[in-house]
Design an enzyme around this catalytic site. Structure first.
Site, short mmCIF file in Angstrom:
data_model
loop_
_atom_site.label_atom_id
_atom_site.label_comp_id
_atom_site.label_asym_id
_atom_site.label_seq_id
_atom_site.Cartn_x
_atom_site.Cartn_y
_atom_site.Cartn_z
N CYS A 113 0.82 -1.20 0.00
CA CYS A 113 0.00 0.00 0.00
C CYS A 113 0.86 1.26 0.00
CB CYS A 113 -0.94 0.00 1.21
SG CYS A 113 -0.09 0.01 2.80
N CYS A 137 -39.45 -11.38 28.27
CA CYS A 137 -39.36 -10.36 27.22
C CYS A 137 -40.51 -10.62 26.25
CB CYS A 137 -38.00 -10.40 26.53
SG CYS A 137 -37.59 -12.02 25.85
#
Length: 363
Positions: free
Chosen positions: A197, A328
């Site tokens: 790079c 829940c």
């Protein structure tokens, strides 16, 4: 479940502290991770080769996820030109070894993990020692010869490794594992040089996107949170967001291994059992974990409202002679929360199978 035998055996001996449960609260409530998955992550040892454009985001993601032991190896020092894309390093770190710089930031991010910095490059005289003592290896280098070395030594010790490579806007990702017939040397039988790079140029955002995919593959291998893409070569173009993949020939699917002494989701209470216990006047504490708006619209009689996050944050104080039943909407979150709390020694704690929906449908 895990794809790695050592972690499947060791994870139940790695408890989570109260502080860790607060830190990982959103993981503990995530189906597929939960308490067991977080223990597996804590038991894992991951080696990241390179602390640059790929290594920095990989390390951040793995540290935040709770990988218990991270080792980063890099012999380079931080340069000003690194800072735009290697976001673990800061301007004050210029001249400091990258592995050491990364170690400092990772321990500040997550004080519950161990991070070892190796201020050298991975090479033939240290690769066996480094790779043999870790469960998964991450390729965050831009050196083709190092990749062949990782491939060779990982095959010798049956270690999976997660490869990525970048060139401008193009990226490649693959999980290699000799046990499944996936080798880097099969993809690239002829040794060649890949541009780094430094010479080609790259954006930090593109590197971060690919690196986070690497981290996800590592997490899959450790926790079985999805199937790792062993032998699947994925190509990504960051400028168009087009993704293509193909699978290497002859790849075998890795086997999931059940964790030893797994005791999860065995503390449920059915709706019928709850009604029977209420009918005989048993002292019960019912806690509704759903959002406050849903609680206000209707709940199980005598239930109180507390959020799962608040319970993980502050704990749950209750009379040990009184059973507590959490629920829940459908039962998933309450089940995970009970598992987490019981792993810290909480007793007389149960979740309602089927959640509030199951209760409502039984009326």
């Amino acid at each position: 479940m895990s794809y790695l035998a050592r972690i499947a055996d060791a994870c139940t001996d790695v408890p989570l502290s109260k502080e860790e449960m607060r830190y990982y609260a959103r993981h503990l409530l995530l189906p597929g991770i939960g308490t067991l998955g977080q223990q597996q992550l804590k038991a894992a040892r991951v080696l990241v080769v390179g602390a640059g454009g790929l290594g920095c985001p990989v390390l951040q993601a793995l540290a935040g996820s709770g990988v218990g032991t991270l080792t980063v190896i890099d012999g380079d020092c931080v340069d000003v030109s690194n800072l735009a894309r290697q976001w673990l390093h800061h301007y004050v770190d210029v001249g400091l070894n990258k592995a050491v710089s990364a170690q400092h930031k990772l321990l500040a991010l997550n004080p519950f993990i161990q991070v070892e910095a190796r201020t050298e490059m991975l090479q033939a005289d240290n690769a066996d020692e480094m790779i043999a003592t870790h469960d998964v290896i991450v390729d965050a280098t831009d050196n083709m010869e190092v990749r062949y070395l990782i491939d060779e030594v990982c095959a010798r010790y049956n270690r999976p490794w997660v490869h990525a490579a970048l060139y401008r806007q193009s990226a490649q990702l693959c999980v290699f594992w000799e046990a499944c017939g996936a080798r880097f040397s099969a993809l690239y039988p002829e040794r060649s040089e890949a541009p780094s790079c430094a010479g080609a140029g790259m954006l930090g955002a593109a590197a971060s996107a690919v690196a986070n995919l690497q981290a996800l593959e590592v997490i899959k291998l450790i926790t079985a949170y999805g199937r790792p893409q062993v032998g699947a070569v994925v190509s990504l173009n960051s400028s168009t967001l087009q993704m293509q993949s193909f699978k290497l020939p002859g790849i075998r699917t890795p086997e999931m291994i059940e964790s030893a002494d797994r005791v999860l989701s065995k503390h449920g209470c059915t709706v019928d059992a709850l009604r029977q216990r209420q009918s005989i006047g048993e002292a019960l504490r019912l806690i509704d974990l759903r959002p406050e708006k849903q609680f206000a619209e209707g709940t199980i009689p005598s239930a109180e409202h507390l959020s799962a996050e608040a319970i993980l944050e502050s704990g749950l104080t209750h009379d040990s002679k009184q059973s507590v039943i959490l629920f829940c909407e459908e039962g998933t979150i309450s089940s995970l929360l009970v598992d987490a709390l019981r792993s810290r020694g909480a007793e007389s704690l149960y979740h309602l199978d089927g959640g509030f929906r199951g209760w409502s449908e039984s009326l």
